[in-house]
Scaffold this motif. Structure first.
Motif, PDB file in Angstrom:
ATOM      1  N   LEU A  34       0.785  -1.235  -0.142  1.00 46.47           N
ATOM      2  CA  LEU A  34      -0.003  -0.062  -0.141  1.00 46.47           C
ATOM      3  C   LEU A  34       0.797   1.281   0.157  1.00 46.47           C
ATOM      4  CD1 LEU A  34      -2.778   1.208   0.046  1.00 46.47           C
ATOM      5  CD2 LEU A  34      -2.672   1.139   2.863  1.00 46.47           C
ATOM      6  N   TRP A  35       1.671   1.305   0.755  1.00 40.53           N
ATOM      7  CA  TRP A  35       2.883   2.445   0.928  1.00 40.53           C
ATOM      8  C   TRP A  35       3.503   2.786  -0.521  1.00 40.53           C
ATOM      9  CZ3 TRP A  35       7.996   2.835  -0.023  1.00 40.53           C
ATOM     10  CH2 TRP A  35       8.642   1.553  -0.190  1.00 40.53           C
ATOM     11  N   VAL A  36       3.904   1.804  -1.228  1.00 43.58           N
ATOM     12  CA  VAL A  36       4.377   1.987  -2.565  1.00 43.58           C
ATOM     13  C   VAL A  36       3.170   2.576  -3.582  1.00 43.58           C
ATOM     14  CG1 VAL A  36       5.171   0.910  -4.618  1.00 43.58           C
ATOM     15  CG2 VAL A  36       5.960   0.305  -2.234  1.00 43.58           C
ATOM     16  N   ARG A  37       2.007   2.052  -3.526  1.00 38.46           N
ATOM     17  CA  ARG A  37       0.965   2.483  -4.141  1.00 38.46           C
ATOM     18  C   ARG A  37       0.585   4.047  -3.880  1.00 38.46           C
ATOM     19  NH1 ARG A  37      -3.631  -1.529  -3.753  1.00 38.46           N
ATOM     20  NH2 ARG A  37      -2.514  -2.051  -1.565  1.00 38.46           N
ATOM     21  N   VAL A  38       0.410   4.339  -2.751  1.00 38.36           N
ATOM     22  CA  VAL A  38       0.455   5.657  -2.230  1.00 38.36           C
ATOM     23  C   VAL A  38       1.434   6.804  -2.680  1.00 38.36           C
ATOM     24  CG1 VAL A  38       0.045   7.228  -0.162  1.00 38.36           C
ATOM     25  CG2 VAL A  38      -1.343   5.094  -0.195  1.00 38.36           C
ATOM     26  N   VAL A  39       2.937   6.065  -2.541  1.00 38.60           N
ATOM     27  CA  VAL A  39       3.816   7.106  -2.946  1.00 38.60           C
ATOM     28  C   VAL A  39       3.721   7.314  -4.322  1.00 38.60           C
ATOM     29  CG1 VAL A  39       6.168   7.178  -3.356  1.00 38.60           C
ATOM     30  CG2 VAL A  39       5.371   6.559  -1.174  1.00 38.60           C
ATOM     31  N   VAL A  40       3.463   6.467  -5.332  1.00 39.28           N
ATOM     32  CA  VAL A  40       3.325   6.580  -6.776  1.00 39.28           C
ATOM     33  C   VAL A  40       2.116   7.429  -7.157  1.00 39.28           C
ATOM     34  CG1 VAL A  40       2.914   5.493  -8.974  1.00 39.28           C
ATOM     35  CG2 VAL A  40       4.690   4.350  -7.436  1.00 39.28           C
ATOM     36  N   LEU A  41       0.865   7.155  -6.495  1.00 41.30           N
ATOM     37  CA  LEU A  41      -0.247   8.044  -6.658  1.00 41.30           C
ATOM     38  C   LEU A  41       0.182   9.330  -6.234  1.00 41.30           C
ATOM     39  CD1 LEU A  41      -2.980   5.787  -5.881  1.00 41.30           C
ATOM     40  CD2 LEU A  41      -2.505   6.552  -8.124  1.00 41.30           C
ATOM     41  N   GLY A  42       0.925   9.748  -5.047  1.00 34.73           N
ATOM     42  CA  GLY A  42       1.251  11.061  -4.551  1.00 34.73           C
ATOM     43  C   GLY A  42       2.133  11.745  -5.724  1.00 34.73           C
ATOM     44  N   LEU A  43       3.162  11.006  -6.197  1.00 34.33           N
ATOM     45  CA  LEU A  43       3.975  11.596  -7.332  1.00 34.33           C
ATOM     46  C   LEU A  43       3.094  12.006  -8.585  1.00 34.33           C
ATOM     47  CD1 LEU A  43       7.053   9.189  -7.021  1.00 34.33           C
ATOM     48  CD2 LEU A  43       6.826  11.559  -6.208  1.00 34.33           C
ATOM     49  N   ALA A  44       2.307  11.061  -8.912  1.00 37.90           N
ATOM     50  CA  ALA A  44       1.218  11.332 -10.085  1.00 37.90           C
ATOM     51  C   ALA A  44       0.554  12.809  -9.630  1.00 37.90           C
ATOM     52  CB  ALA A  44       0.482  10.186 -10.537  1.00 37.90           C
ATOM     53  N   ALA A  45      -0.076  13.151  -8.478  1.00 36.51           N
ATOM     54  CA  ALA A  45      -0.875  13.752  -8.118  1.00 36.51           C
ATOM     55  C   ALA A  45      -0.007  15.163  -7.955  1.00 36.51           C
ATOM     56  CB  ALA A  45      -1.444  13.796  -6.689  1.00 36.51           C
ATOM     57  N   ALA A  46       1.289  15.055  -7.609  1.00 32.60           N
ATOM     58  CA  ALA A  46       2.182  16.472  -7.638  1.00 32.60           C
ATOM     59  C   ALA A  46       2.601  16.835  -8.975  1.00 32.60           C
ATOM     60  CB  ALA A  46       3.509  15.848  -6.889  1.00 32.60           C
ATOM     61  N   ALA A  47       2.786  15.888  -9.744  1.00 29.61           N
ATOM     62  CA  ALA A  47       3.086  16.220 -11.289  1.00 29.61           C
ATOM     63  C   ALA A  47       1.784  16.821 -11.853  1.00 29.61           C
ATOM     64  CB  ALA A  47       3.297  15.002 -12.101  1.00 29.61           C
ATOM     65  N   ILE A  48       0.666  16.339 -11.534  1.00 33.17           N
ATOM     66  CA  ILE A  48      -0.489  17.355 -12.116  1.00 33.17           C
ATOM     67  C   ILE A  48      -0.674  18.513 -11.667  1.00 33.17           C
ATOM     68  CG2 ILE A  48      -3.257  17.107 -12.029  1.00 33.17           C
ATOM     69  CD1 ILE A  48      -2.920  13.938 -12.468  1.00 33.17           C
ATOM     70  N   VAL A  49      -0.309  18.768 -10.180  1.00 30.20           N
ATOM     71  CA  VAL A  49      -0.623  19.853  -9.588  1.00 30.20           C
ATOM     72  C   VAL A  49       0.449  21.024 -10.020  1.00 30.20           C
ATOM     73  CG1 VAL A  49      -0.149  21.201  -7.406  1.00 30.20           C
ATOM     74  CG2 VAL A  49      -1.735  19.107  -7.393  1.00 30.20           C
ATOM     75  N   ARG A  50       1.664  20.374 -10.215  1.00 24.52           N
ATOM     76  CA  ARG A  50       2.844  21.238 -10.604  1.00 24.52           C
ATOM     77  C   ARG A  50       2.462  21.789 -12.312  1.00 24.52           C
ATOM     78  NH1 ARG A  50       6.902  20.930 -14.471  1.00 24.52           N
ATOM     79  NH2 ARG A  50       8.735  22.176 -13.786  1.00 24.52           N
ATOM     80  N   SER A  51       2.133  20.852 -13.043  1.00 19.83           N
ATOM     81  CA  SER A  51       1.760  21.322 -14.372  1.00 19.83           C
ATOM     82  C   SER A  51       0.542  22.270 -14.386  1.00 19.83           C
ATOM     83  CB  SER A  51       1.292  20.344 -15.313  1.00 19.83           C
ATOM     84  OG  SER A  51       0.109  19.301 -15.037  1.00 19.83           O
ATOM     85  N   SER A  52      -0.394  22.082 -13.481  1.00 22.84           N
ATOM     86  CA  SER A  52      -1.569  22.820 -13.139  1.00 22.84           C
ATOM     87  C   SER A  52      -1.342  24.266 -12.897  1.00 22.84           C
ATOM     88  CB  SER A  52      -2.572  22.381 -12.430  1.00 22.84           C
ATOM     89  OG  SER A  52      -2.994  21.105 -12.880  1.00 22.84           O
ATOM     90  N   VAL A  53      -0.335  24.447 -12.081  1.00 22.13           N
ATOM     91  CA  VAL A  53       0.235  25.607 -11.384  1.00 22.13           C
ATOM     92  C   VAL A  53       1.006  26.304 -12.486  1.00 22.13           C
ATOM     93  CG1 VAL A  53       1.857  26.768  -9.866  1.00 22.13           C
ATOM     94  CG2 VAL A  53       0.276  24.945  -9.029  1.00 22.13           C
ATOM     95  N   LYS A  54       1.965  25.537 -13.447  1.00 21.39           N
ATOM     96  CA  LYS A  54       2.681  26.262 -14.427  1.00 21.39           C
ATOM     97  C   LYS A  54       1.851  26.779 -15.320  1.00 21.39           C
ATOM     98  CE  LYS A  54       6.959  25.749 -16.972  1.00 21.39           C
ATOM     99  NZ  LYS A  54       8.039  25.011 -17.228  1.00 21.39           N
ATOM    100  N   GLY A  55       0.865  25.856 -15.856  1.00 17.52           N
ATOM    101  CA  GLY A  55      -0.102  26.412 -17.043  1.00 17.52           C
ATOM    102  C   GLY A  55      -0.834  27.360 -16.483  1.00 17.52           C
ATOM    103  N   TRP A  56      -1.480  27.648 -15.294  1.00 25.62           N
ATOM    104  CA  TRP A  56      -2.391  28.738 -15.105  1.00 25.62           C
ATOM    105  C   TRP A  56      -1.456  29.981 -14.933  1.00 25.62           C
ATOM    106  CZ3 TRP A  56      -7.175  28.643 -16.219  1.00 25.62           C
ATOM    107  CH2 TRP A  56      -7.847  27.695 -16.131  1.00 25.62           C
ATOM    108  N   ALA A  57      -0.254  29.815 -14.305  1.00 24.44           N
ATOM    109  CA  ALA A  57       0.559  31.137 -14.047  1.00 24.44           C
ATOM    110  C   ALA A  57       0.767  31.598 -15.421  1.00 24.44           C
ATOM    111  CB  ALA A  57       1.838  30.700 -13.568  1.00 24.44           C
ATOM    112  N   ALA A  58       1.200  30.722 -16.309  1.00 24.96           N
ATOM    113  CA  ALA A  58       1.339  31.367 -17.673  1.00 24.96           C
ATOM    114  C   ALA A  58      -0.027  31.955 -18.492  1.00 24.96           C
ATOM    115  CB  ALA A  58       1.943  30.091 -18.717  1.00 24.96           C
ATOM    116  N   PHE A  59      -1.132  31.334 -18.309  1.00 22.68           N
ATOM    117  CA  PHE A  59      -2.321  31.731 -18.844  1.00 22.68           C
ATOM    118  C   PHE A  59      -2.514  33.143 -18.091  1.00 22.68           C
ATOM    119  CE2 PHE A  59      -7.042  32.006 -18.892  1.00 22.68           C
ATOM    120  CZ  PHE A  59      -7.246  31.899 -20.101  1.00 22.68           C
TER     121      PHE A  59
END
Length: 158
Positions: A34-59
C-alpha cells in the motif's frame, strides 16, 4: 473554426483525463504494498498539480500582457519559447506517437505518463480556447493596429 478548435481540445482533454484515471486505477489495483501505491499516486498527483500551477501562471501572465496592450503567446508566457527546445519536444512527441501507432507497449506507457505530467496544460489549453482572441490572433490584431496607425489608415477590423 472556433467550434472545431474547442471540440478538438475537448476531445484531447477527455483522452488525457481517461489516461490519467486509467493510470491511477491501474496503480491502485497494483499488487505492490500500500505505501508504494500511495507514493506513486502522490507523485502523479504532484506532477498534475505542478503542471496545473505552471499552466495557469502562464495563462494569467498572457492575460495580463493582453490587458496592457502587449501580445504574448502561451508558450512565451510560460518562458518555454526557445526554438531548440520546441524542436526537441516536437521530435520527442512525434517519435512517441509514431511508436504508439505501431503498438509499442513502452511508448504507449510513455504517452500515458506524459498525459499525467502535462494534464494541467490540457486544461489551460481548453480554457484558452474560450478567450476572445485565440492564439496568435491577438498579436496579429495589435500588429495590424500599429500598421494602420503608422500609415494613417483606419483599421478595417474595428
Amino acid at each position: 473554426m472556433r467550434v472545431v478548435i474547442v471540440l478538438l481540445l475537448f476531445i484531447v482533454l477527455c483522452v488525457a483525463t481517461l489516461m490519467t484515471f486509467g493510470l491511477g486505477y491501474g496503480v491502485w489495483r497494483w499488487s505492490a504494498p500500500l505505501w508504494v501505491r500511495v507514493v506513486v499516486l502522490g507523485l502523479a498527483a504532484a506532477a498534475i498539480v505542478r503542471s496545473s500551477v505552471k499552466g495557469w501562471a502562464a495563462f494569467i501572465r498572457m492575460e495580463r500582457a493582453e490587458r496592457s496592450g502587449r501580445a504574448l503567446t502561451l508558450a512565451e508566457a510560460a518562458g518555454d519559447f526557445t526554438d531548440a527546445r520546441a524542436v526537441r519536444r516536437r521530435g520527442m512527441a512525434g517519435a512517441a506517437a509514431g511508436a504508439a501507432g505501431v503498438g509499442s507497449m513502452a511508448s504507449s506507457g510513455l504517452l500515458v505518463i506524459s498525459a499525467v505530467f502535462n494534464f494541467g496544460w490540457f486544461i489551460v489549453l481548453f480554457v484558452s480556447a474560450f478567450r476572445r482572441y485565440y492564439g496568435e490572433e491577438y498579436s496579429a490584431r495589435v500588429r495590424l493596429q500599429d500598421w494602420c496607425d503608422a500609415h494613417g489608415v483606419p483599421n478595417p477590423l474595428t
